[in-house]
Design a protein around this motif. Structure first.
Motif, short mmCIF file in Angstrom:
data_model
loop_
_atom_site.label_atom_id
_atom_site.label_comp_id
_atom_site.label_asym_id
_atom_site.label_seq_id
_atom_site.Cartn_x
_atom_site.Cartn_y
_atom_site.Cartn_z
N GLY A 106 -6.26 -3.02 -6.26
CA GLY A 106 -6.43 -2.70 -4.84
C GLY A 106 -5.67 -3.61 -3.89
O GLY A 106 -5.79 -3.48 -2.68
N SER A 107 -4.88 -4.54 -4.39
CA SER A 107 -4.13 -5.43 -3.49
C SER A 107 -2.90 -4.72 -2.96
O SER A 107 -2.34 -3.84 -3.62
CB SER A 107 -3.72 -6.71 -4.21
OG SER A 107 -4.87 -7.50 -4.40
N LYS A 108 -2.47 -5.14 -1.76
CA LYS A 108 -1.37 -4.41 -1.12
C LYS A 108 -0.27 -5.34 -0.62
O LYS A 108 -0.55 -6.38 -0.03
CB LYS A 108 -1.92 -3.62 0.09
CG LYS A 108 -2.90 -2.53 -0.36
CD LYS A 108 -3.34 -1.65 0.80
CE LYS A 108 -4.00 -0.40 0.31
NZ LYS A 108 -5.20 -0.62 -0.51
N VAL A 109 0.95 -4.92 -0.88
CA VAL A 109 2.13 -5.58 -0.30
C VAL A 109 2.84 -4.46 0.46
O VAL A 109 3.75 -3.82 -0.04
CB VAL A 109 3.05 -6.15 -1.40
CG1 VAL A 109 4.14 -7.02 -0.78
CG2 VAL A 109 2.27 -6.93 -2.46
N PRO A 110 2.38 -4.18 1.70
CA PRO A 110 2.82 -2.91 2.31
C PRO A 110 4.24 -2.89 2.88
O PRO A 110 4.86 -1.84 2.85
CB PRO A 110 1.80 -2.68 3.44
CG PRO A 110 0.67 -3.64 3.16
CD PRO A 110 1.31 -4.81 2.46
N HIS A 111 4.74 -4.03 3.43
CA HIS A 111 6.02 -3.89 4.14
C HIS A 111 6.95 -5.09 3.98
O HIS A 111 6.51 -6.23 4.13
CB HIS A 111 5.82 -3.74 5.67
CG HIS A 111 4.53 -3.13 6.09
ND1 HIS A 111 4.37 -1.77 6.23
CD2 HIS A 111 3.33 -3.69 6.41
CE1 HIS A 111 3.13 -1.52 6.62
NE2 HIS A 111 2.48 -2.66 6.74
N LEU A 112 8.23 -4.84 3.72
CA LEU A 112 9.31 -5.81 3.96
C LEU A 112 9.10 -7.18 3.34
O LEU A 112 9.31 -8.20 4.00
CB LEU A 112 9.47 -6.00 5.48
CG LEU A 112 9.86 -4.76 6.26
CD1 LEU A 112 9.46 -4.89 7.73
CD2 LEU A 112 11.37 -4.53 6.16
N SER A 113 8.65 -7.25 2.10
CA SER A 113 8.35 -8.56 1.51
C SER A 113 9.11 -8.79 0.22
O SER A 113 9.57 -7.84 -0.43
CB SER A 113 6.85 -8.66 1.21
OG SER A 113 6.11 -8.72 2.41
N ASN A 148 -4.38 -8.74 0.79
CA ASN A 148 -3.34 -8.10 1.59
C ASN A 148 -2.24 -9.11 1.90
O ASN A 148 -2.52 -10.22 2.37
CB ASN A 148 -3.92 -7.54 2.89
CG ASN A 148 -2.91 -6.63 3.58
OD1 ASN A 148 -2.71 -5.49 3.17
ND2 ASN A 148 -2.25 -7.14 4.61
N ILE A 149 -1.03 -8.71 1.64
CA ILE A 149 0.11 -9.58 1.93
C ILE A 149 0.76 -9.01 3.19
O ILE A 149 1.29 -7.90 3.18
CB ILE A 149 1.13 -9.57 0.75
CG1 ILE A 149 0.43 -9.90 -0.58
CG2 ILE A 149 2.29 -10.51 1.03
CD1 ILE A 149 -0.14 -11.29 -0.70
N GLY A 150 0.73 -9.79 4.28
CA GLY A 150 1.23 -9.28 5.57
C GLY A 150 2.72 -8.96 5.52
O GLY A 150 3.46 -9.47 4.66
#
Ligand code: UD1
Ligand code: CA
Length: 469
Positions: free
Chosen positions: A359-366, A378-380
């Protein structure tokens, strides 16, 4: 089913214009030679001899990888297909049937080989030749049948007269011989032909003259006998194979919306109810479980994709994608990425050698490199795992239910404990204990009136002045 097999693969492959030996060119995840050996598996030969010559070292190295039990035989000078068989059988004493194939016919299926062997055995022939009705027989040896429909002889294109050139039935280059009849027949081969070579095809006539019965056995699908001699034929073979592979997946329950732009290696496994959208390539040892949705425009190389995952417009290599995980659009998953169930690697995210927890998320631009991330974290946006100090790579450990603020630099080696936060824009060089917030940035100060003083008359200054500030 068959005792002995010989694969002829010593030719120069001149028309490929390549530094790579012809039989090592790849389509659908196997070399041309690999396809032939794979088809051969289905008739379980006890011994496989591969005649090598041009590019010998490379072909032998490849063989030791894909077929370590095959015996490589060196044909020092290429004096024709008959000569290649003479060299392969020099000193060999055996009996029973021997199957001979060329290394440049990658579309031959195991099923056809099985049927060919069965037809040969049922007919009690001394030798059999697999033939096909080719719409354009140019370049192939032509099959001359006798009154009973048995094989009279094979005439090569260069030796054929005008009438013989009108024959559409061609020699596929796949044969079964009785071993003793073959050894006798090839000892009598002569080079009195247009190419001055020892033709294996002349062994047929020799056997017939000694009273043997030789059968042409027609292969229903002429595309199976397709030989690759140049790069145009390589592309034709690749597209024929692509269609065949896609059709078999679709018949198995896989949705492939646009089969002409979907390329799937022969080595891939896909469960029913997977959906593959246009422009996707699925390669190597990739395995995809049911209800996954792949594409559009996605490349998967050696990946394991679990049930119900979706991967959109992304490129993934040697990665594992968990159940119901989502990837993309525009994600790049490199070797060693493991996404646990229901996790996410979103837009413009690159991940390498890292585990992302349930369920962990790395949603954008990382960029996430050499990291372990726990569950529910959650990774901002725009977070970078700074894993490389210029000399060595270091790991980062992130706990469960962590909130990494946007634009955090995590300078490895570093740990962030369970439930911890980092402030947006932080450069984190020291461990953040569980439940703490790590703030690694300077305090903001505002210099009032700076624009009007330093940039007078600009649109910015005017915009600020209009507000009366
Ligand atoms: C051969 C057949 C032709 C048939 C066609 C099918 C002969 C004389 N002709 O023609 O009837 O229709 O295959 O594709 O056999 N090789 C060696 N050593 C040699 C020469 C060739 O190992 O000295 C190998 C090549 O690497 C190739 C295979 O034998 O894998 C066939 O040789 P190639 O020169 O391609 O024969 P074709 O002209 O295609
Ligand atoms: Ca050929």
């Amino acid at each position: 089913m068959i005792k002995q097999a010989i694969v002829l693969a010593a030719g120069e492959g001149t028309r490929m214009k390549s530094q790579t030996p012809k039989v090592l060119h790849s389509i659908a995840g196997r070399s041309l030679l690999g396809h032939v050996l794979h088809a051969l598996d289905s008739v379980n030969p006890e011994t496989v001899r591969v005649v090598v010559g041009s590019g010998r070292e490379k072909v032998e190295a490849h063989l030791s990888e894909i077929a370590p039990d095959a015996i490589a035989i060196f044909q020092a000078e290429r004096n024709g297909t008959g000569h290649a068989v003479q060299v392969a059988l020099d000193g060999v004493k055996t009996n029973g049937n021997i199957l001979i194939l060329a290394g440049d016919t990658p579309l031959l299926s195991g099923n056809t080989l099985k049927e060919f062997v069965a037809a040969h055995n049922d007919g009690g022939y001394t030798a059999s030749v697999l033939t096909a009705e080719h719409p354009d027989p140019t370049g192939y040896g032509r099959i001359i049948r006798d009154d009973e429909g048995l094989l009279h002889k094979i005439v090569e294109e260069k030796d054929a007269d005008d009438d013989q050139k009108l024959i559409f039935e061609i020699n596929s280059g796949v044969y079964i011989f009785d071993f003793l009849a073959l050894t006798e027949a090839i000892s009598k081969l002569k080079t009195n032909n247009a190419q001055g070579e020892l033709y294996l095809t002349d062994a047929i006539e020799n056997i017939r003259k000694s009273g043997g019965k030789v059968a042409p056995i027609l292969c229903e699908d002429f595309t199976e006998t397709f030989g690759v001699n140049d790069r145009v034929q390589l592309a034709e073979a690749a597209s024929l194979l692509r269609d065949r592979i896609n059709e078999s997946h679709m018949r198995n329950g896989v949705t492939i919306l646009d089969p002409t732009t979907t390329w799937i290696d022969d080595t891939v496994t896909i469960a029913p109810d997977v959906v593959i959208l246009p422009g996707s390539g699925i390669f190597g040892s990739t395995a995809i479980a049911a209800h996954a949705v792949i594409g559009p425009r996605t490349t998967l190389q050696d990946c394991a994709v679990n049930c119900c995952a979706t991967i959109k417009e992304s490129n993934c290599t040697a990665s594992e994608i968990g159940e119901s995980a989502t990837v993309g659009p525009f994600a790049y998953l490199r070797a060693g990425t493991i996404l646990a169930n229901e996790s996410k690697a979103g837009a413009f995210v690159e991940i390498k050698n890292s585990q992302i927890g349930i369920g962990s998320k790395v949603p954008h631009l990382s960029y996430v490199g050499d990291a372990t991330i726990g569950e529910g974290t959650n990774i901002g946006a725009a977070t970078i795992f700074v894993n490389y100090d210029g000399v060595e790579k270091h790991r980062t450990e992130i706990g469960d239910h962590v909130r990494i603020g946007s634009d955090t630099m995590l300078v490895a080696p570093v740990n962030v404990g369970d439930g911890a936060y980092t402030a947006a824009g932080s450069v984190i060089t020291e461990d953040v204990p569980a439940g703490a917030i790590g703030v690694g940035r300077s305090k903001q100060r505002n210099v009032l009136g700076w624009v009007m003083r330093k940039r007078p008359g600009t649109k910015s200054a005017k915009a600020a002045e209009a507000k009366g500030e």
